[in-house]
Design a protein around this motif. Structure first.
Motif, PDB file in Angstrom:
ATOM      1  N   UNK A 143    -118.096   8.604-103.451  1.00  0.00           N
ATOM      2  CA  UNK A 143    -117.051   9.931-103.182  1.00  0.00           C
ATOM      3  C   UNK A 143    -117.282  10.819-104.250  1.00  0.00           C
ATOM      4  N   UNK A 144    -117.305  10.547-105.625  1.00  0.00           N
ATOM      5  CA  UNK A 144    -117.619  11.669-106.541  1.00  0.00           C
ATOM      6  C   UNK A 144    -118.770  12.395-106.444  1.00  0.00           C
ATOM      7  N   UNK A 145    -119.919  11.674-105.816  1.00  0.00           N
ATOM      8  CA  UNK A 145    -121.220  12.201-105.625  1.00  0.00           C
ATOM      9  C   UNK A 145    -121.136  13.227-104.509  1.00  0.00           C
ATOM     10  N   UNK A 146    -120.521  12.773-103.258  1.00  0.00           N
ATOM     11  CA  UNK A 146    -120.344  13.835-102.277  1.00  0.00           C
ATOM     12  C   UNK A 146    -119.756  14.873-102.748  1.00  0.00           C
ATOM     13  N   UNK A 147    -118.503  14.713-103.550  1.00  0.00           N
ATOM     14  CA  UNK A 147    -117.710  15.841-103.978  1.00  0.00           C
ATOM     15  C   UNK A 147    -118.216  16.902-104.831  1.00  0.00           C
TER      16      UNK A 147
END
Lengths: 680, 414
Positions: free
Chosen positions: A587-591
């Motif tokens: 999720x962090x990467x996408x964000x």
């Protein structure tokens, strides 16, 4: 194969025509001269609702009934009369309820039919249940081409819970694609409702309307008429009117009735008010001043009430003093089923322009007068300035409030991504027992304490703002709301639907074939996963053929962590989000990748990082803007270049400063979907 | 009290209606070009290598008709600028005819700066001498680059040698008010080394004035079409923003270290007296200048008017009496924004006491607020009471700084 199917459809169509009674040709009984306000014995009153999926023809059917009973002259007929808000009419959905009293004569006997309209969206299922509770019967309108939808199903179950007589109506039978027999079968198999007497209708062309009205008289039971009991009225809606204050819509359940001049008490709030006006809706309000509204009747009253919060949907009104009629001295018991509106979704609402803070506060105050479910409290952050944390029933409710604020009150808004309400219990003595209780939805001591305490019962921390989620290294139980989710779709899409549900942490509860070609899947799923782009994904993976419905099923313990965003090494609290521990890195990467797209290049390099506690789980770098100049600017160019700069100035205004970095509105919604949906 | 003062200031600024323009300069547009350069979004008429005389004669007669409709200037013109297009494609006798007509109408001061834009490859010393004889006192030479590949990639009709020859011709003739060398940085195919070479070559020619533009890819141009998707599509690549920003910085320090005055975002002068007098007028508050010809803009105390950009429309407009619609000069935020946009382009900046006196102290505060971020970022400075953009960073981010100031000025409630 194709050819055969076409033949089959043609056959069914022929059957449909044969089945259809010649309703449209029968002379209709018009009672234009009947006094709509006159007293009618309870035995001649029928109270009913219409249950239908969006677009299945509820509003059109209601319009036809009003026309046929000559309640509304054709010239006053606005398409879809019952949906009175602009927004409702534009979207073709009902948000707030309304009611209409119709006069109808059958076999020489005059009847009063009260149609109580219901909202058509999952966000408002409590209001639906209260409207249904005010009725003895319901029309179940199903599109004869599309069949039963999840939304319909949910409301039918609500109607069955309220012991309503359900009359199935197969609508749009004149459409070439109509398959009334198949749909009738579907209703029988999914709901277990006998469809032998299902009415075939086309609200659009007026086909079958007389049959519908007759069936209401014949099949819906009359209201009970117990005048010995204390008067009790069920509030099924209330609206704020700028001139009259709150208008309360109610159904008299029992007692001697309610009249102008009565002193009434609201049992949930305990407040008393003097009624200044009582009347009926036809559907516009007509005061009735010469008599009391009796059990079974549906009406409204005005009593100098300032906020709908004091006339809550589901509350019971009793008469404590009357000059015009006898009042029972017995203590009235509240009617069952009252619940306070609980916001399920929270978001930060900020004015784009700090100068509009006061305008926003006033607008929310005014909206609140008419929307008991809306919650708001002041919130401010260094990044966003002054604004409000608002609670909504669901995403549609949030969207409606946003649109009304922008449209009716002319306030430009920045809204942060919606979040659910998490609950956190410190690990200590008895914490397991408290967790159990949270999961069952039992009332508990809730507060702001985050630490374990010496007390016997730990306090439950309620987190409606992700940035306030305690750090994960604390000794604590984290709980999140779950929903029971039902999706009905053609069987061929079941696979993709189940994949989607699995990606979203769904647990399969049940899967049933409604018919050989249509399947319903039922999941337990975190609400947080549903309020993202889940429904869009459902639609895209089923090519729009699915319908979806969900209801809160309780809290469950999940390993949750707070995912923070650091922009230029500064915490951007409005971008914090709560995710499942296992999803944090992805999720962090996408964000951070999304934020990089949304945030314009600045004068300097900007690192964008996603962190869980002190751990950086993903990081990107926004390179610095290199130049921003109009090299050439001579006489003729000035006007054009000035316009460009003015536009640039406006764009800058709409952004929010995170430290030294300006972030546009879209970025705040980036947290909405943190899954890499590469398939799209 | 302040209200009264503001009202007085505002009424003082309102122009007294006058038939006589206040302008001290005139811009005339000569649109003919051999071909359209790939970056050009000016109104031009592509005429091939040889411009037919009757077309030019017809156009000049149109200009004369427009002139005849203009109200006479109250004082002789101090500057005339013949821009294009490629004015040096027009035969000297037409230039003489035009200048004579302008002189007859408005009067041209004997000390006037009369600039002619010339492209390498379209004139020699003899032709230039005739221009000078016709009255031209200054030449603006569109060299753009000394790199043949960059010139070709930009769709220019001339090459490096043409440019060097043109400079020699200009030097031989020696127009009274000198000449300007025009360069464009950030052209496709240019490298940092190539740009340095161009600068050195330019400097070796000892130009009194240099205009050095950073290429702007405009919509509707060939470059706009080719490079808008971020791809070069087989053509020489457009330099990255980083490279063209560097080219701008390099040019600024290059010329300044050689004693040139960087007096405007894209303009350098060898000495104070060699600044372009005509262009400088554009950057003054509430400037007035006359316009003449296709697409030309004029301004009467800040109230601007642009003539039609298409030849047909322009002809029709002249036939209809060449009417410049009356409009009152901008005031309030609108006027201040014009002033900020033009003044902050110059090294002189904007005098905040003037903003306070002419507009209001509220506007002055708004300008200071809006400039705060730029000051913190080192893009702007306040020296005494004068707000200036810094060189080169402030100039390079002038839009960024201006937009912030505009945002505050636009919010001032009157």
């Amino acid at each position: 194969m194709k050819r055969r199917r076409r033949v089959a459809t043609a056959l069914l169509l022929a059957t449909a025509t044969a089945l259809a009674p010649p309703a449209a040709r029968r002379p209709l009984t018009r009672l234009g001269a009947v006094d709509l306000e006159a007293e009618t014995p309870a035995s001649n009153i029928r109270n009913f609702a219409i249950i239908a999926h969006i677009d299945h023809g509820k509003s059109t059917l209601a319009d036809r009934m009003l026309e046929t009973t000559a309640t509304v002259a054709a010239r006053d007929m606005q398409a879809q009369l019952l949906d009175s808000m602009d927004l409702e009419r534009e979207r073709g959905i009902t948000i707030k309820l309304n009611a209409a009293r119709m006069a109808y004569e059958k076999d020489g006997e005059p009847y009063v039919l009260n149609l109580i309209d219901t909202p058509g969206h999952v966000d408002f299922s409590y209001e639906v249940s209260r409207s249904l509770a005010a009725c003895e019967g319901a029309l179940l309108v199903v599109d004869a081409a599309q069949g039963v939808q999840a939304q319909t199903l949910a409301n039918v179950y609500l109607a069955l819970e309220n012991d309503l007589e359900i009359i199935p109506v197969l609508n749009k039978i004149d459409l070439p694609a109509a398959e009334p027999e198949r749909v009738a079968e579907e209703i029988e198999s999914t709901i277990g409702l006998d469809c032998t007497d299902a009415i075939l209708a086309s609200a659009k062309s007026g086909l079958g309307i007389g049959d519908v009205l007759d069936a209401i008289v014949e099949r819906v039971p009359p209201p009970s008429d117990d005048q010995e009991k204390p008067t009790r009225c069920l509030i099924f809606d209330s609206k704020f009117d700028a001139y009259q204050g709150v208008v309360t819509y109610f159904r008299v359940v029992d007692g001697t009735g309610i009249a102008k001049g009565d002193k009434v008490k609201f049992l949930a709030t305990g407040k008393t008010h003097d009624i200044t006006e009582v009347g009926v809706m036809v559907p516009e309000r007509i005061p009735v001043s010469d008599r009391a509204l009796k059990p079974g009747e549906v009406g409204y009253f005005v009593a100098s009430i300032k906020s709908v919060d004091d006339a809550r949907v589901g509350d019971t009104v009793t008469v404590v003093k009357s000059q015009s009629h006898a009042v029972s001295t017995d203590e009235a018991e509240p009617l069952p089923g009252y619940a306070e509106a609980t916001p399920m979704v929270f978001a930060g609402v900020f004015p784009t322009d700090a100068d509009q803070y006061n305008a926003l506060r006033d607008a929310l105050g005014k909206l609140k007068l008419n929307d008991a479910a809306l919650r708001y409290e002041a919130e401010n952050s260094p990044a966003m300035g002054f604004g409000f944390r608002c609670g909504f029933l669901g995403l549609l409710h949030m969207e409606i409030v946003q649109e009304r604020l922008e449209r009716e009150y002319d306030v430009d808004l920045i809204i942060t991504a919606p979040s659910v309400v998490y609950k956190v219990v410190p690990r200590q003595k008895n914490s397991e027992a408290v967790v159990e209780k949270v999961m069952k939805g039992e009332a508990l001591k809730e507060g702001l304490i985050q630490e374990a305490s010496e007390e016997d019962t730990p306090t439950v921390l309620v987190v409606d703002n992700p940035s306030r989620m305690p750090d994960k290294d604390r000794q604590q139980h984290t709980l999140e709301p779950y929903v029971r989710l039902e999706v009905i779709a053609p069987t061929e899409y079941t696979g993709p639907l189940m994949d989607l549900a699995n990606e979203r942490r769904g647990e399969l509860v049940d899967m049933k074939y409604l018919t050989p070609t249509r399947t319903t899947v039922i999941y337990q799923m975190p609400l947080a996963e549903v309020i993202t782009d889940f429904f869009d994904q459902v639609k895209s993976r089923t090519r729009g053929y699915a319908s979806m419905e969900y209801a809160l099923s309780g809290y469950r313990e999940s390993p949750l962590v707070r995912l923070d965003v650091m922009i230029n090494k500064e915490l951007a609290a409005p971008l914090s989000t709560v995710v499942h521990e296992q999803d944090a890195q992805a999720a962090g990467k996408v964000l951070v990748r999304k934020l990089k797209e949304f945030i314009p290049r600045q004068m300097f390099k900007v690192p964008i990082q996603a962190c869980v506690g002190a751990n950086i789980v993903a990081s990107v770098q926004l390179s610095a803007m290199r130049k921003d100049v109009l090299a050439k600017c001579y006489g003729g160019d000035i006007s054009r270049k000035k316009k460009l700069l003015q536009k640039q100035a406006k764009g800058k205004k709409r952004m929010k400063a995170m430290g030294k970095v300006t972030v546009p509105q879209e970025a705040f919604m980036a947290v909405l979907n943190l899954r890499d949906s590469g398939g799209d | 009290m302040r209200l009264v003062a503001t009202a007085l200031a505002a009424s003082a600024l309102r122009p007294t209606p006058t038939l006589q323009p206040q302008a001290s300069g005139l811009y005339a547009h000569l649109p003919f070009c051999r071909r359209r350069c790939f970056y050009c979004d000016f109104p031009v008429v592509v005429a091939g290598d040889a411009v037919k005389e009757d077309r030019v004669a017809h156009y000049v007669s149109l200009l004369e008709r427009e002139l005849s409709k203009q109200p006479r200037s109250s004082k002789p013109l101090a500057t005339v600028y013949l821009g294009g297009g490629t004015p040096s494609l027009v035969e000297p006798r037409f230039i003489k005819q035009l200048l004579d007509a302008i002189d007859a109408k408005h009067g041209i001061s004997s000390k006037a700066e009369i600039t002619l834009e010339c492209d390498p490859g379209t004139f020699d010393a003899a032709k230039l001498q005739k221009y000078v004889d016709a009255g031209v006192t200054r030449v603006s030479l569109g060299c753009q680059s000394f790199d043949d590949e960059a010139l070709e990639a930009a769709g220019r009709a001339h090459r490096r040698q043409d440019a060097l020859d043109a400079v020699q011709a200009v030097k031989r003739v020696g127009p009274r008010h000198g000449w300007s060398l025009d360069l464009i940085s950030g052209l496709p195919g240019t490298t940092p080394e190539g740009w340095m070479e161009t600068l050195h070559e330019a400097h070796s020619l000892n130009p009194p004035h240099v205009s050095s533009y950073d290429l702007q890819v405009e919509e509707g141009t060939a470059f706009g079409k080719w490079y808008s998707d971020g791809e070069s599509n087989g053509r020489p690549p457009l330099p990255q923003d980083e490279e063209s920003a560097d080219a701008y910085r390099v040019a600024s320090s290059f010329w300044r270290s050689r004693g040139y005055l960087h007096y405007e975002v894209s303009s350098y002068a060898r000495t104070e007296g060699e600044k372009s007098r005509h262009n400088s007028a554009y950057w003054k508050p509430r400037a007035s200048w006359l316009g003449l010809g296709l697409g030309a803009a004029s301004s009467e105390q800040g109230a601007r008017f642009s003539r039609p950009r298409k030849m047909k429309d322009y002809e029709a407009w002249v036939a209809d009496g060449a009417i410049v619609p009356e409009s009152s000069p901008p005031h309030g935020a609108d006027a201040l924004e014009d002033e900020l946009l033009t003044s902050l382009r110059t090294a002189a900046g904007i005098d905040l006491t003037r903003v306070r006196d002419v507009y209001s102290s509220e506007y002055e505060r708004a300008v200071r607020r809006g400039a705060q971020e730029a000051i913190e970022l080192g893009l702007a400075v306040v020296e005494g009471e004068v707000l200036k953009l810094t060189d080169p960073d402030g100039f390079l981010f002038s839009n960024y700084a201006l937009a912030a100031v505009f945002g505050e000025v636009g919010d001032v409630c009157v």
